[in-house]
Structure formats: structure tokens, C-alpha cells
Design an enzyme around this catalytic site. Sequence first.
Site, PDB file in Angstrom:
ATOM      1  N   ASP A 105       1.411 -12.357  13.965  1.00  0.00           N
ATOM      2  CA  ASP A 105       1.058 -11.838  12.630  1.00  0.00           C
ATOM      3  C   ASP A 105      -0.518 -12.432  12.366  1.00  0.00           C
ATOM      4  O   ASP A 105      -0.864 -13.273  13.110  1.00  0.00           O
ATOM      5  CB  ASP A 105       1.855 -12.429  11.489  1.00  0.00           C
ATOM      6  N   LYS A 136      -0.391  -1.576  -8.754  1.00  0.00           N
ATOM      7  CA  LYS A 136      -1.370  -2.017  -7.500  1.00  0.00           C
ATOM      8  C   LYS A 136      -0.736  -1.989  -6.496  1.00  0.00           C
ATOM      9  O   LYS A 136       0.454  -1.848  -6.218  1.00  0.00           O
ATOM     10  CB  LYS A 136      -1.704  -3.731  -7.735  1.00  0.00           C
ATOM     11  N   LYS A 157       6.602  -3.439  13.770  1.00  0.00           N
ATOM     12  CA  LYS A 157       6.107  -4.601  14.540  1.00  0.00           C
ATOM     13  C   LYS A 157       7.436  -4.990  15.620  1.00  0.00           C
ATOM     14  O   LYS A 157       6.876  -5.346  16.763  1.00  0.00           O
ATOM     15  CB  LYS A 157       6.102  -5.851  13.659  1.00  0.00           C
ATOM     16  N   GLU A 198      -0.456 -13.009  -5.200  1.00  0.00           N
ATOM     17  CA  GLU A 198      -0.207 -12.695  -6.540  1.00  0.00           C
ATOM     18  C   GLU A 198      -0.776 -13.836  -7.340  1.00  0.00           C
ATOM     19  O   GLU A 198      -1.358 -13.646  -8.425  1.00  0.00           O
ATOM     20  CB  GLU A 198       1.253 -12.697  -6.987  1.00  0.00           C
ATOM     21  N   ARG A 219      -2.258  -1.899   9.918  1.00  0.00           N
ATOM     22  CA  ARG A 219      -1.329  -0.666   9.085  1.00  0.00           C
ATOM     23  C   ARG A 219       0.083  -0.684   9.398  1.00  0.00           C
ATOM     24  O   ARG A 219       0.759   0.207   9.593  1.00  0.00           O
ATOM     25  CB  ARG A 219      -1.757   0.599   8.960  1.00  0.00           C
ATOM     26  N   ASP A 243       7.894 -10.765   9.111  1.00  0.00           N
ATOM     27  CA  ASP A 243       7.856 -11.071  10.803  1.00  0.00           C
ATOM     28  C   ASP A 243       9.278 -11.206  11.212  1.00  0.00           C
ATOM     29  O   ASP A 243       9.324 -11.711  12.516  1.00  0.00           O
ATOM     30  CB  ASP A 243       6.693 -12.377  10.755  1.00  0.00           C
ATOM     31  N   ARG A 277      -9.042  -9.210   2.134  1.00  0.00           N
ATOM     32  CA  ARG A 277      -7.831  -8.450   1.910  1.00  0.00           C
ATOM     33  C   ARG A 277      -7.759  -7.694   0.676  1.00  0.00           C
ATOM     34  O   ARG A 277      -8.416  -8.254  -0.160  1.00  0.00           O
ATOM     35  CB  ARG A 277      -6.354  -9.562   1.834  1.00  0.00           C
TER      36      ARG A 277
END
EC number: 7.6.2.1
Length: 1054
Positions: A400, A556, A767, A492, A761, A791, A589
Site C-alpha cells: 500500500d 467530498k 488489491k 479528515e 485507482r 489492506d 493527495r
Amino acid sequence: MRAGGYPLAFPAFTWEVRANDRNYHMQFKKKFAFCLTKKKYAGNAIKTAKYNIFTFLPLNLYEQFHRMANVYFVFVILLQTFPEISTLPWYTLLFPLSCLLTIRGLRDLIDDIGRHQSDRNINSRPCEILFCWQKWRDICVGDIVRLRKESFVPADMLLLCSSEPSSLCYVETADIDGETNLKFRQALLVTHQELVSEEIMAAFDGRVTCEEPNSRMHSFTGTLEWRGETYSLDSEKILLRGCKIRNTDVCYGLVIYAGFDSKIMRNCGKIKRKKTKLDRMMDRLVIIIFLVLLVTSLGLAVASGFWARMFQEKHSYLSALYKRTTPAQQAFFNFWGFTILLSIIIPILEVIRDQYLTPCPCFFINWDLEMYYAVKDIPAKARSTSLNDQLGQIEYIFSDKTGTLTQNVMSFKKCCINGTIYGNFSWTQGSGLTWSHHGEKKLDFCDATLLEAARRDSDPVLREFLRLLALCHTVMVEEKDQLVYQAASPDEEALVLAARNLGYVFLARTQDTITISELGVKRTYKVLAMLDFNSDRKRMSVLVRDPQGTIRLYTKGADTVILERLQRRGPNETFTEMALDRFAEETLRTLCLASKEVSEVEYSVWSRRHREASILLQDRARELDKLYEEMEQNLQLLGATAIEDKLQDGVPETIQLLKLGNIKVWVLTGDKQETAMNIGYACKLLTDDMEILEEKEIRSQPCVLSPKDKILHTGEVLKEKGWLWQRLACCRATGSQEQGSLVEKAFVDLATSCQAVICCRVTPKQKALIVELVKKHKKAITLAIGDGANDVNMIKTADIGVGISGLEGMQAVQCSDYALAQFSYLQRLLLVHGRWAYLRICKFLRYFFYKTFAGLMAQVWFAFHSGFTAQPLYEGWFLALYNIFYTAYPVLSVGLLEQDVSAKKSLEFPELYVIGQQDELFNYRVFGITLLHGVSTSLASFYIALWAFEDHVGSKVVGDYESFAVTVATSALLSFILDTKFWTALSFLMVTASLLLFCFFSFLTQSIDAFRIAPAIFRFPGEITRGSPWPGLGVSYLVGHLFITTSQSCCLEF
């Protein structure tokens, strides 16, 4: 799972709980075995201990005899009970079996005593049931329990009300998922308003209908029926067993699931054991050895039949001795006799390896100070004891990005608002802002232009942008000396802090309101709906009514999902897309922010449908997602944010070392392609001299294929200008569409021909699918490393999972095989501990097979000189103690401490790691060489001793069977007991202990006194004490060791 990612619905929601009504729940029974029944609603007492004083012996033996090695032991011991075929004394196998069963049984007993004590302590914890103090074990489904601050939740409960405003309840879930940040749960508004006294609480008669007990920790679907109304229940209103009440003085809960029905206990099932590459090979080798044993026994048995026939024909005067047995019968009996005689090798190897060797490397990993992160007091942790050798065979690492390669410490760096980019900030404490009275000490940056624009408050888009940052989140706030934010993710927290520093301060949250300070003016917004974030939606929204009565939706999320939901695409939107690309190139990011105004009519219709969907029991999640999708349309873009996440220390150097060790590193991230590429360059996964192959979205049936497309459809590696395309830098995993196996293999062939792959993406499920593809098509050993809950699938899918103890909780660590604090520690875990573990287990296996063949194959050669009668060469006690005392310690010392180079040299020369990837130290060829080496050693020990003991005439010449047997045994023992390359104090002590034990037990078992006490058991009286074998031993050992050393050198050279 269904196609859309929704869990399979239950056929019926049949779990019904009635408050304060124990009699109702006690009447229900359910079948659990044949015609037996038990209570449907479990009590709250738990029992994790497996045994009691009566069941320990039978159950423990039953469990131990599930191991095939122990079953094989018993099978051979049963064969020994038949006098016609018994060739060894009864204690030869019974003694080592008893020792191993006793050691394992004592270990299980100690573990179970600890479980009994833990159960007793947990079940005896105090709690208040209907305001009376009782024990946890007394709780029943339907009871109302009062919980106080710092107490643990005793069962899964529906939160009814609390002492906090709007019945908020703050909980810590560290014992469940390892996360220490506070989470909040909130009671229904109706129970918060109505249940205001103990008398009303005791008279509460609500009925909960929900799903049957299950193991899904983060999911709950149900309804509460009370006073003719139905209310929706979800996981946000449930307190799970094991949570700790924090920052809440008192709260009340209705018990839904108790004891073993609670979610945390439902998750305590058996863990599927991962098998290493060597484990699978050993399973096949044990079968091969067993078959060779049977074939050898059969060959010797056939030879015994022919020998018996020849002997009877030649010595007809002895026919009276053979009149009851024919040569065929003799061969049949000898077959089983040889099977018993040669059977010692198979069970012992597996038991010693599993019980003693595999757990010990875990201590070396746990004790390694070079992998101790002093900043946060986090040591490395080996959570699996059976995978250490596979750490030395890793071929692919799937990593990751956020929190694994980076620090996951987010800092708000840039933003684009209404077509204007703000950035290169430098916050200063003396900014002169009037809203800094809330005690903000952490100011990340300051852009004078942005500060001035926020102060003027003349741009409505900027105002909505900052308002969104302060409203659209799940952050909790505590007001102590200053405002303290508790965020589920660092992203956040960074956004809320940025809004606070720009004058839009998040102050408080209740069940249906959010209060913020806008440039010093306090405003309270009524929360009409929260549209939650998940990995499929990739966005979150909040629907609020402002103080003026206007309804607005704030959203968002990722740019891919926000941009496609915009009402229009004008110049500002185009500029924002360009800004997003620019931010991504700087490894930042990004998130897109959008909003829209919702009319009263539209909200009224949507709200009614939302309430209907929220109380559904079947397909609730699917229906809510449809409603969320309808609401989140025709948005107006406000801007984009860019957050910096710096690389961890040592990441570039670690990746460089891993690449030198022939380990291919793939980065799997949900970020934009540009961000992922630049992170790749920053961590030296990609370099400027590499050829970069970028592959955009692949269509299943394209009309025209470019040369790059053809690679994925044919699997051919593209060559351009004489250079091999060695780097597939970015592979965009977009696929919800099914790919055929041909396309899968073509993709894997292309990707694995590259040394570095970055997939951007990707979702958590994708994954895991990428890891599975490489395992499926390349049969390679894979390692996945990550730090967050997203993950977990990847970590569980890989052969070895490594969790990073980061800022996103401990879910990745709890599902992993190994836990580290920093990505850079991976180099030491693999290149040092992994390579050493592989080296040691391979040396152990070679050493064990060698010493077994060297010591026991002499039984076969002796058969050629004893008429193939299956008579044992060695004394019974020598065979009984051979694997337990005489040879176990040197083999274990090699398996625990052997090393070829130091840790420093292992890191200086990572190329040494390749030997594990190529299975060079133990494979079928190495096993064959070891077999030949052991056979040659046994031949030398046996025939040189036989030559030294040839029949001679004279009073001082010895040639008896007992002396010969002791000489061969001692010579073989010395030949391999000193075969150690890396000498340490411990290995020296173990070799010395083995020799001393051999001498000590030999004197005990071969003494005259022991023979007088039990002549049938101690059959070699006075053999060692009279010293007769020592002259022959000296000759046979010196000549034999010279031969063995020469043969070993030849075998190693071969």
C-alpha cells in the site's frame, strides 16, 4: 457477496428481543445435535477453556492423535504386539511417543489453565442489571444494563440513552480492532427523549427485530418497535462487547446478543493455517520416504523368503524347526518386521520441526532492537510461528502507499477554489486572526492571499468551500484546555484543522446538529441525513438545513466520482481538473468538493423514501445506495484540496536493497496515476533511466489495438529500439467487468516481466485480486504489506501478510502474520531473519535426513549378514533414545543458530537472498544428495566396523554381536554429531550434552545390574563397561570419518 458488493440477505430476520422479559426468551429452544436442544438465546457466561479435570486426558489424547505422525506411531506400536513380526522391544517407539505426548500435553495444560483463569475473571466482572449489582455471567438477552465511565461493555447492546447531550456515547474499540481513537455511538432520538428515569427504563417494553447472531463486526440491521412506531437500527446505535466507555459518565443499553452470540465471540473461530513452500514439499517427501520404506521392506522380505528356501534346502536336517512356516510365510512376517525396524524416521521429523524449530525464530524477530521503533515504543512482532522460512523466499511484494510507504501524517498544502490556486503556504502564529481564541496551537501553513480572502468573506464559493470542510466529516470534538479533534483518518483531521485555521471552526456535534464558528459567528446546522463513505462510493455527503432554513448538500470525494456528477462543465471545472493533475504530479493527495441547494419539495419526497428504506430489513444497504445516488447529482463544483503525506524514513534505500535481492515491488494505491508515479520516483521504485509503459483502460473488445494494447491481449513483450520494456509503471485497475483467463495471464505475463509495477485507482477488493492473479499464474511466493482496514483483503490473500502499526488503527496488524512499525524494517525482516530462517530450516532438514539415513540404514546392510531375518542391529534403548536425546540437540542447534554470514553482511550483499527464491538449499536434488550422503556414511560405519571385527583367534580379540552393534552405533553417532559449521556456545553445549547423554544412558542400560533386574529389557549387559568395543571403534571412526568427509565434499561439489 453479491455483484454490487452487498452482503447476501438473510432469508428472514428472526432474532426478536423483548426488553425486560426474560421469560419470553427462555421458552425458545433450538436443535444442535441429533435430538438434543439448547436455549436459543445464549447466556453471557463464556468458556474458552477446552478441558476440565475429567476431560483433559481423553480430549487431549484425541486431539494429539489427529496428527498423522502420532497415528503412525500407534500403528507401528500395535504391529509390535504381534510376536511373529515384532522385531523391536515394546519401549523402542513407546518411549519417544510418550515423551512427545507428555511435553505437548503439559504445554496444552498450562495454556488451558490460563484460559480458565481468564474466563473466571471475565465472567465475574461486576455490572448493573436493572440497577442491581450482579456479575457478567448473570446477564441475559433483553436485560437493561447501566454502564459507567471506563467500564467495558459486557454484551452486544442497543444504546438507549446516555448522560451526554443527544445521548452520545464515546467508546474505545482497542480490544476489538486495535484502534485507540474514540468513536461515538448515538441512541435513537425517541429513546433519548422518553427514557428519562429509572422507573421508565424498568417499564420499557420495546421489541427489537434484527438479524441472527453473526460475525460481521461493522454491520447491523434491525428495527425497534415501540408504542406503535418502527425505528431503524444500524451499527451506529450498537455497543459491542469488549468496547470501553470513555468520556461518558453513564449510559444504558438493551442486551441484543449475549455470550457466544456476541459479534466478538463469533469472530473467535479457528484461523486457517498458511502452509509454506517447504511444508508442501515435506508432505510429499514424507509420502515418498514411506513408499521407499515399504518398497525396501518388501525387497528385503522377498530376499528373506528366497534365503529361507535356500537355507532349508541346504540344511534339511533342521527341517523340524521350519515345518510350521513356509518361505512365503517367513517373507510375509519379515515384511512387517522390516516395516517396524525402519519406521522411526517418519513421525519424529514432523514433531520436532513443528513443536520446537518453527516457533523459535519468532523470538529473534521480536527481540531485534534494529526493528524496534523507539519513537512510539513499538517492537517488531511475529504473529505467526509457521511462516518464518518463507520469509526467505519472497519474490513479489505488494505494498500500500498511504501509511505504508508514507508517514500518514497529513498536512493541508494547497487548494483550488473557484478557479484560483492557493499554495506554498507558511502559517505563522501571529496571523492576527480574531478566531484563534479557541486555543489552536498547531498551525500548518499560511497563505496571505487565502487568509485575506477568507477574512473579507466576499466570495460565496470560498465561503461554501470552507463551510463544507467544517461540516462534511465524521470527526468528534472534545473541549478541554483547547479543542481536541478525534478523527477516523488523518485526512479528515487535516481538512478540519485547515478550516479551523481559516476561521471556520468545528465546535460541537449532537445527534441531529453540527455547530461551527464562521469567522467568529457561531452557527448551528440541522443534520437531515449523513450519506456515508465506503470504498465503493468513494465519497461522503451531509444534507443540512442552515440557520436561514435553506437545505444544502455538501459532498467530498475522489475526482473520478465527483466530476461525473456535476451539473455543468465550465472553465472553472476545466481549470480545477488541470489543478488536480498538477497537485498529483507533486505527490499530493487530492479530493474534490461540491455542493448543491435542495428544494423543500425534493427533500420532502426524498426524505420519505429515505425513511422507508432505512427501516427495511431486506436489502437495506442497496436501497439506501440508490437514494444516495439520486441525491448526489447535478452538483456544483467548489474546488479541490491537496494534502501532503511525506515518505517514511529509509523507504528509498529499502526498496533499492529489495530490488538488488531480486524482489519485485508492486505499489497498489487508490490515488491518481500522477500521484502514484511521482511517489514511485520519490521512493526510487522508478528512475529516470527506466522505460515507462503506461496502460490506460483496457476494453474487452477494442476495434483497433495499439502495440501496447496487443501486449495485454497476446502476452507478448514489446521491444522498441532494441530495448526490452522492463518497467510497467502504471496499471490502472478499473475492472468491474469480467476478464477471461487469457487476458488475465497476458496481463500477469506483462507485469511480471517488469521490475516495478504501480497500480492506481484500485479498490481493496482489486488489491486482493491482483495478488491472487500473481499467485495463480506465476506460482510465486508473495508478501503484502499495509497499514489500514482497506489492506486487510490483500494481507490475507498473500502468502505472508505484514501489518504496519500506523495511524489507521490496528486492523491490518491483527490480520497479519508479522507486524512492523516502519516499512524500512522490511529489509531486515526479509534479508536477515527471512534468509537465516530459510537457511536454518534447510540445514536442519538436510542434517536430520542425513543423520537418520546414516544411523538407521545400517539396519539394512546388517540384514544382508543376518539372513534377512529383520533382526535389529542396535540395542532397543539406543533406538528409543536416538531421536529424543542422542541426536536431537545438535540438530536443533543447527536449526536455531546456524548462519553463513552476519546480519551486516546480509544487508551489504542482498544478492545472497536469491538462493531462497530459487530453492537452492533444499529441493528434490538436494534431498537425493543427502540420501546418498547418508547411505555412504552408513556403509562406511557398518563395513569398516565389520572389517575391524572380522573373526580372529585369540583371547584378546573381540567379535561378538553386542560389541559390533555398539561400535557401529557410536561410530555413526560421532560421524554426524560433529558436522556443525557455525559453532556457538549453545551449539557446543548441545553437542557435548548429546555425547554425555549417550555415555550416561549407555552405562545405565548396558550395566550388569540393569540386566539382572530386567533381562528382557536390558539385553546388552556390561558391553560398555568392559571396554571391548573401543579398539574397533577407534579404527572404524578414523577410517570412516576420512571416507565420510571425502564423500561429503564430493556431494556438496556435485
